[in-house]
Design an enzyme around this catalytic site. Structure first.
Site, PDB file in Angstrom:
ATOM      1  N   LYS A   1       0.838  -1.214   0.000  1.00 43.38           N
ATOM      2  CA  LYS A   1       0.000   0.000   0.000  1.00 43.38           C
ATOM      3  C   LYS A   1       0.874   1.267   0.000  1.00 43.38           C
ATOM      4  O   LYS A   1       0.625   2.183  -0.775  1.00 43.38           O
ATOM      5  CB  LYS A   1      -0.917   0.038   1.232  1.00 43.38           C
ATOM      6  CG  LYS A   1      -1.945  -1.065   1.290  1.00 43.38           C
ATOM      7  CD  LYS A   1      -2.947  -0.821   2.397  1.00 43.38           C
ATOM      8  CE  LYS A   1      -2.341  -0.801   3.790  1.00 43.38           C
ATOM      9  NZ  LYS A   1      -1.879  -2.096   4.301  1.00 43.38           N
TER      10      LYS A   1
ATOM     11  N   ARG B   1     -10.204   0.824   8.641  1.00 38.84           N
ATOM     12  CA  ARG B   1      -9.719  -0.525   8.932  1.00 38.84           C
ATOM     13  C   ARG B   1     -10.811  -1.381   9.561  1.00 38.84           C
ATOM     14  O   ARG B   1     -10.589  -2.549   9.848  1.00 38.84           O
ATOM     15  CB  ARG B   1      -8.563  -0.419   9.923  1.00 38.84           C
ATOM     16  CG  ARG B   1      -7.216  -0.856   9.379  1.00 38.84           C
ATOM     17  CD  ARG B   1      -6.228  -0.609  10.502  1.00 38.84           C
ATOM     18  NE  ARG B   1      -4.959  -1.233  10.303  1.00 38.84           N
ATOM     19  CZ  ARG B   1      -3.906  -0.646   9.762  1.00 38.84           C
ATOM     20  NH1 ARG B   1      -4.007   0.575   9.282  1.00 38.84           N
ATOM     21  NH2 ARG B   1      -2.758  -1.273   9.698  1.00 38.84           N
TER      22      ARG B   1
ATOM     23  N   ARG C   1      11.210  -7.758   4.135  1.00 37.45           N
ATOM     24  CA  ARG C   1      11.281  -6.298   4.228  1.00 37.45           C
ATOM     25  C   ARG C   1      12.035  -5.897   5.503  1.00 37.45           C
ATOM     26  O   ARG C   1      12.882  -5.016   5.480  1.00 37.45           O
ATOM     27  CB  ARG C   1       9.847  -5.739   4.268  1.00 37.45           C
ATOM     28  CG  ARG C   1       9.758  -4.275   3.986  1.00 37.45           C
ATOM     29  CD  ARG C   1       8.324  -3.853   3.796  1.00 37.45           C
ATOM     30  NE  ARG C   1       7.595  -3.795   5.058  1.00 37.45           N
ATOM     31  CZ  ARG C   1       6.286  -3.538   5.147  1.00 37.45           C
ATOM     32  NH1 ARG C   1       5.563  -3.375   4.064  1.00 37.45           N
ATOM     33  NH2 ARG C   1       5.693  -3.479   6.314  1.00 37.45           N
TER      34      ARG C   1
ATOM     35  N   ARG D   1      10.298  -0.433  13.000  1.00 34.94           N
ATOM     36  CA  ARG D   1       9.102  -0.066  13.760  1.00 34.94           C
ATOM     37  C   ARG D   1       8.958  -1.029  14.929  1.00 34.94           C
ATOM     38  O   ARG D   1       9.315  -2.199  14.815  1.00 34.94           O
ATOM     39  CB  ARG D   1       7.880  -0.217  12.841  1.00 34.94           C
ATOM     40  CG  ARG D   1       7.571   1.032  12.076  1.00 34.94           C
ATOM     41  CD  ARG D   1       6.605   0.776  10.967  1.00 34.94           C
ATOM     42  NE  ARG D   1       5.423   0.021  11.376  1.00 34.94           N
ATOM     43  CZ  ARG D   1       4.409  -0.240  10.547  1.00 34.94           C
ATOM     44  NH1 ARG D   1       4.450   0.185   9.301  1.00 34.94           N
ATOM     45  NH2 ARG D   1       3.369  -0.915  10.967  1.00 34.94           N
TER      46      ARG D   1
ATOM     47  N   ARG E   1      -1.048  -8.697  13.325  1.00 33.46           N
ATOM     48  CA  ARG E   1      -1.567  -7.650  12.428  1.00 33.46           C
ATOM     49  C   ARG E   1      -2.285  -8.267  11.229  1.00 33.46           C
ATOM     50  O   ARG E   1      -3.320  -7.772  10.790  1.00 33.46           O
ATOM     51  CB  ARG E   1      -0.422  -6.734  11.971  1.00 33.46           C
ATOM     52  CG  ARG E   1      -0.172  -5.617  12.970  1.00 33.46           C
ATOM     53  CD  ARG E   1       1.229  -5.044  12.907  1.00 33.46           C
ATOM     54  NE  ARG E   1       1.614  -4.518  11.618  1.00 33.46           N
ATOM     55  CZ  ARG E   1       2.884  -4.370  11.226  1.00 33.46           C
ATOM     56  NH1 ARG E   1       3.863  -4.729  12.026  1.00 33.46           N
ATOM     57  NH2 ARG E   1       3.168  -3.871  10.057  1.00 33.46           N
TER      58      ARG E   1
HETATM   59  P1  ADP Z   1       0.622  -1.890   8.465  1.00 32.33           P
HETATM   60  O1  ADP Z   1       1.954  -1.749   7.800  1.00 32.33           O
HETATM   61  O2  ADP Z   1       0.543  -3.047   9.386  1.00 32.33           O
HETATM   62  O3  ADP Z   1      -0.516  -1.810   7.522  1.00 32.33           O
HETATM   63  P2  ADP Z   1       0.161   0.823   9.604  1.00 32.33           P
HETATM   64  O4  ADP Z   1       1.365   1.662   9.539  1.00 32.33           O
HETATM   65  O5  ADP Z   1      -0.947   1.168   8.664  1.00 32.33           O
HETATM   66  O6  ADP Z   1       0.572  -0.692   9.496  1.00 32.33           O
HETATM   67  O7  ADP Z   1      -0.447   0.843  11.090  1.00 32.33           O
HETATM   68  C1  ADP Z   1       0.329   0.508  12.210  1.00 32.33           C
HETATM   69  C2  ADP Z   1      -0.551   0.376  13.445  1.00 32.33           C
HETATM   70  O8  ADP Z   1      -1.229   1.613  13.684  1.00 32.33           O
HETATM   71  C3  ADP Z   1      -1.657  -0.648  13.344  1.00 32.33           C
HETATM   72  O9  ADP Z   1      -1.217  -1.955  13.655  1.00 32.33           O
HETATM   73  C4  ADP Z   1      -2.660  -0.098  14.370  1.00 32.33           C
HETATM   74  O10 ADP Z   1      -2.238  -0.374  15.689  1.00 32.33           O
HETATM   75  C5  ADP Z   1      -2.540   1.385  14.174  1.00 32.33           C
HETATM   76  N1  ADP Z   1      -3.505   1.882  13.159  1.00 32.33           N
HETATM   77  C6  ADP Z   1      -3.224   2.452  11.965  1.00 32.33           C
HETATM   78  N2  ADP Z   1      -4.330   2.783  11.301  1.00 32.33           N
HETATM   79  C7  ADP Z   1      -5.372   2.411  12.087  1.00 32.33           C
HETATM   80  C8  ADP Z   1      -6.774   2.463  11.967  1.00 32.33           C
HETATM   81  N3  ADP Z   1      -7.357   2.972  10.869  1.00 32.33           N
HETATM   82  N4  ADP Z   1      -7.528   1.987  12.971  1.00 32.33           N
HETATM   83  C9  ADP Z   1      -6.973   1.484  14.076  1.00 32.33           C
HETATM   84  N5  ADP Z   1      -5.654   1.379  14.264  1.00 32.33           N
HETATM   85  C10 ADP Z   1      -4.845   1.838  13.287  1.00 32.33           C
END
Ligand code: ADP
Length: 260
Positions: free
Chosen positions: A13, A88, A127, A139, A150
């Protein structure tokens, strides 16, 4: 242009969002990045989100809905935006629909990056290994156990959005297993713009088209009836999801009001 990118962790993404940002001159709104910034800055949202994020769980809907609502109201988002990591959950999608409506805005599409779940963990592990080799700081949720969580959460809570947006007629599914430029081309085609696909790919597509025989009329009628049945049952599910979402949407509103 206003888009949502939907897909599990590791689907690509972020990579595709960056390219779309450059191509369309829009901003990328990543709730993950915004939350990480809040954690780093030690804001009250950051304090609430930190442990949840470290576990790989989802931050409560009211928090993210309030963050996104504030963010899309900012001047740089006027030309358009691409939401990466939001919504999400179904309640977040319902809240987003409501906030767009209130602002008189419409979505141009929801792009689903479809990837084989079996290779997801492998992809992310690679990655991580590459980032480590480059000496980058990882991270705090980038470790195999949290990643598994996740991905699980994606399947439980986010995957239902595929049906939700399909029902709204906004969903555009793209094969996320292809190479980065191929995925980019497929996204462009799905959005109806110039795909700049290679002549080879175009030739392959036209050959595929010729190779597929047209459906006989009787078969078409049967599949139309089947599609109608499927739409009906999804509509039922959708309205159930929307009802569940309304409650959370209200909570979201209360959350952002409380912050003002
Ligand atoms: P990933 O690479 O896993 O898609 P993101 O960078 O999008 O990760 O998100 C990291 C973390 O931030 C998620 O695991 C969650 O804890 C929190 N998070 C991000 N976006 C949302 C959302 N829309 N709703 C709830 N939690 C979120």
């Amino acid at each position: 242009m206003r888009l949502i990118l939907l897909g599990p962790p590791g689907a690509g993404k972020g990579t595709q969002a960056q390219r779309l940002v450059e191509k369309h001159g829009i901003v990328q709104l990543s709730t993950g990045d915004m939350l990480r910034a809040a954690v780093k800055a030690g804001t009250s949202v950051g304090l609430r989100a930190k442990d949840i994020m470290d576990r790989g769980e989802l931050v409560p809907d009211d928090i993210v809905v309030a963050i996104v609502s504030d963010r899309i109201a900012q001047p740089d988002a006027r030309k358009g935006f691409i939401l990466d990591g939001f919504p999400r959950t179904v309640p977040q999608a319902v809240a987003l629909g409501r906030m767009l409506k209130e602002k008189g805005l419409k979505l141009d599409g929801v792009i689903e990056l479809k990837v084989d779940p079996g290779i997801l963990l492998k992809r992310i592990e690679n990655r991580i290994a590459e980032a480590k080799a480059r000496g980058e700081t990882l991270r705090s949720d980038d470790d195999p156990e949290k990643l598994k969580r996740r991905v699980e959460i994606y399947h439980d809570q986010t995957a239902p959005l595929v049906d939700y947006y399909r029902l709204e007629g906004a969903l555009k599914t793209v094969d996320g297993m292809a190479s980065i430029p191929e995925v980019a081309g497929a996204i462009d085609r799905a959005l109806g713009g110039s795909s700049k696909s290679s002549p080879k790919a175009a030739a392959r597509k036209s050959a595929e088209k010729k190779a597929v025989p047209k459906k006989p009329a009787a078969k078409k009628a049967v599949s139309r009836a089947a599609a109608k049945g499927a739409r009906k049952s999804l509509a039922k599910r959708g309205s159930k999801m929307a009802r569940a979402g309304k409650a959370a949407g209200r909570a979201g509103k209360a959350g952002s009001a409380a912050r003002r």
